[in-house]
Design a protein around this motif. Structure first.
Motif, PDB file in Angstrom:
ATOM      1  N   LEU A  34       0.807  -1.229   0.000  1.00 26.66           N
ATOM      2  CA  LEU A  34       0.000   0.000   0.000  1.00 26.66           C
ATOM      3  C   LEU A  34       0.839   1.279   0.000  1.00 26.66           C
ATOM      4  CD1 LEU A  34      -2.659  -1.128   2.636  1.00 26.66           C
ATOM      5  CD2 LEU A  34      -3.064  -0.794   0.199  1.00 26.66           C
ATOM      6  N   TRP A  35       2.161   1.129  -0.028  1.00 25.69           N
ATOM      7  CA  TRP A  35       3.022   2.316   0.098  1.00 25.69           C
ATOM      8  C   TRP A  35       4.328   2.054  -0.624  1.00 25.69           C
ATOM      9  CZ3 TRP A  35       1.639   6.946   1.059  1.00 25.69           C
ATOM     10  CH2 TRP A  35       2.508   7.931   1.569  1.00 25.69           C
ATOM     11  N   SER A  36       4.898   3.109  -1.203  1.00 21.02           N
ATOM     12  CA  SER A  36       6.162   2.932  -1.921  1.00 21.02           C
ATOM     13  C   SER A  36       7.101   4.094  -1.631  1.00 21.02           C
ATOM     14  CB  SER A  36       5.899   2.865  -3.425  1.00 21.02           C
ATOM     15  OG  SER A  36       5.416   4.120  -3.875  1.00 21.02           O
ATOM     16  N   GLU A  37       8.354   3.884  -1.987  1.00 16.57           N
ATOM     17  CA  GLU A  37       9.398   4.898  -1.845  1.00 16.57           C
ATOM     18  C   GLU A  37       8.966   6.211  -2.526  1.00 16.57           C
ATOM     19  OE1 GLU A  37      12.933   5.495  -0.065  1.00 16.57           O
ATOM     20  OE2 GLU A  37      12.101   3.486  -0.051  1.00 16.57           O
ATOM     21  N   GLU A  38       8.413   6.073  -3.773  1.00 19.73           N
ATOM     22  CA  GLU A  38       8.008   7.267  -4.550  1.00 19.73           C
ATOM     23  C   GLU A  38       6.872   8.018  -3.852  1.00 19.73           C
ATOM     24  OE1 GLU A  38       7.659   3.993  -6.684  1.00 19.73           O
ATOM     25  OE2 GLU A  38       9.744   4.254  -6.058  1.00 19.73           O
ATOM     26  N   GLN A  39       5.891   7.238  -3.362  1.00 21.80           N
ATOM     27  CA  GLN A  39       4.769   7.873  -2.661  1.00 21.80           C
ATOM     28  C   GLN A  39       5.279   8.631  -1.430  1.00 21.80           C
ATOM     29  OE1 GLN A  39       2.445   4.183  -2.584  1.00 21.80           O
ATOM     30  NE2 GLN A  39       0.626   5.488  -2.663  1.00 21.80           N
ATOM     31  N   GLU A  40       6.261   8.020  -0.766  1.00  9.94           N
ATOM     32  CA  GLU A  40       6.782   8.649   0.437  1.00  9.94           C
ATOM     33  C   GLU A  40       7.468   9.971   0.105  1.00  9.94           C
ATOM     34  OE1 GLU A  40       7.840   6.246   3.556  1.00  9.94           O
ATOM     35  OE2 GLU A  40       9.490   7.491   4.291  1.00  9.94           O
ATOM     36  N   GLU A  41       8.277   9.941  -0.953  1.00 12.76           N
ATOM     37  CA  GLU A  41       8.988  11.170  -1.338  1.00 12.76           C
ATOM     38  C   GLU A  41       7.991  12.264  -1.718  1.00 12.76           C
ATOM     39  OE1 GLU A  41      12.026  10.270  -4.246  1.00 12.76           O
ATOM     40  OE2 GLU A  41      12.965   8.924  -2.765  1.00 12.76           O
ATOM     41  N   ALA A  42       6.967  11.884  -2.502  1.00 15.94           N
ATOM     42  CA  ALA A  42       5.960  12.863  -2.926  1.00 15.94           C
ATOM     43  C   ALA A  42       5.222  13.419  -1.715  1.00 15.94           C
ATOM     44  CB  ALA A  42       4.979  12.219  -3.902  1.00 15.94           C
ATOM     45  N   TYR A  43       4.946  12.511  -0.782  1.00 14.39           N
ATOM     46  CA  TYR A  43       4.192  12.926   0.411  1.00 14.39           C
ATOM     47  C   TYR A  43       5.020  13.886   1.267  1.00 14.39           C
ATOM     48  CZ  TYR A  43       1.259  12.718   4.541  1.00 14.39           C
ATOM     49  OH  TYR A  43       0.454  13.061   5.602  1.00 14.39           O
ATOM     50  N   ILE A  44       6.321  13.561   1.418  1.00 15.95           N
ATOM     51  CA  ILE A  44       7.195  14.427   2.225  1.00 15.95           C
ATOM     52  C   ILE A  44       7.244  15.828   1.601  1.00 15.95           C
ATOM     53  CG2 ILE A  44       9.619  14.846   2.866  1.00 15.95           C
ATOM     54  CD1 ILE A  44       9.842  11.816   3.399  1.00 15.95           C
ATOM     55  N   GLU A  45       7.319  15.871   0.265  1.00 18.21           N
ATOM     56  CA  GLU A  45       7.361  17.159  -0.427  1.00 18.21           C
ATOM     57  C   GLU A  45       6.074  17.948  -0.170  1.00 18.21           C
ATOM     58  OE1 GLU A  45       8.208  18.391  -4.981  1.00 18.21           O
ATOM     59  OE2 GLU A  45       9.450  16.791  -4.103  1.00 18.21           O
TER      60      GLU A  45
END
Ligand SMILES: Cc1ncc(C[n+]2csc(CCOP(=O)(O)OP(=O)(O)O)c2C)c(N)n1
Ligand SMILES: [Mg+2]
Length: 241
Positions: free
Chosen positions: A181-192
């Motif tokens: 349900l979660w990925s490295e890319e989603q995390e980076e986008a979310y942090i931004e």
């Protein structure tokens, strides 16, 4: 329906430990009187439960069955004072018992458990059943503040290492990863995205007009008594000068 009455939105901030419990009880009573389908949330640390305002807040909210959720983030220390030294009560959640309100203890390192307990408490409160006290068992990964608190003077490295294993961010990410349900890319986008939100909020806050003492005093009574009017006038004159 999350309507937030306008006149409750402008309450001043305060930094007295535990005093927010009394304010939350008042805001919750305001919601109830206005028939607003809303809940007042407030947080304190374990240290806050050693302060008189904590008891006044939960007692008042209980007496008036006001929709308030009181959260205690129990991280085991009030700055350097261990939880066990602050109270003879085995849990902080049980302090709700004396106020006649439910007290729930939850694993504060388990984000899903906290979410569940908070959602249930909100439902309970918003339906008119009165306030709830929630104790989350958690830890502080660092000093109380950056102005001179060194946790190694009162905590062992072994204890810290034990709690680090329970890091709720790591646990939730592992859980979501495993479910796909979660990925490295989603995390980076979310942090931004979140960084942008924080920057926006910082800008807005920095542009907010400085609050005045004379304004603080306006929030105490519906009809300001003459003695307070005098004080307000005194501060207003100073602020004008
Ligand atoms: C009424 C009051 N007494 C004392 C203080 C000073 N003080 C600031 S934080 C704190 C300890 C609070 O403990 P806790 O909420 O558990 O915070 P933590 O150390 O876990 O960050 C104290 C005593 C204060 N701000 N207000
Ligand atoms: Mg604490």
């Amino acid at each position: 329906g999350n309507e937030y009455p306008e006149d409750l939105a402008a309450l001043p901030p305060q930094i007295i430990i535990g005093a927010q419990y009394v304010q939350a009880a008042g805001v919750a009573l305001g919601f109830k009187k206005k028939g607003a389908k809303n809940v007042a949330y407030t947080y304190t640390g374990d240290g806050g439960t050693s302060q008189g305002d904590f008891y006044e807040g939960i007692n008042f909210a209980g007496a008036y069955q006001a929709p308030a959720i009181f959260v205690v983030q129990n991280n085991g220390y009030a700055i350097s004072v261990p939880r066990a030294v602050q109270t003879a009560a085995p849990t902080l959640a049980q302090k709700g018992l004396a106020a006649g309100i439910p007290g729930i203890q939850v694993d504060g390192m388990d984000a899903l458990a906290v979410y569940l307990v908070m959602s249930e408490a909100r439902k309970y409160s918003v339906e008119g059943n009165g306030p709830v006290l929630i104790e989350t068992l958690t830890y502080r990964f660092g000093p109380h503040t950056l102005s001179g608190d060194d946790p190694h003077r009162y905590r062992t490295a072994d204890e810290e290492a034990e709690w680090e294993k329970k890091d709720p961010l790591v646990r939730l990410r592992t859980y979501l990863d495993e479910k796909g349900l979660w990925s490295e890319e989603q995390e980076e986008a979310y942090i931004e995205e979140v960084n942008e939100q924080i920057n926006e909020a910082m800008k807005k806050t920095e542009q907010a007009p400085k609050q005045k003492v004379s304004e603080y005093l306006q929030n105490v009574f519906v009809e300001t008594p003459p003695t307070l009017e005098e004080q307000i006038a005194k501060f207003a004159a100073k602020e004008e000068a």
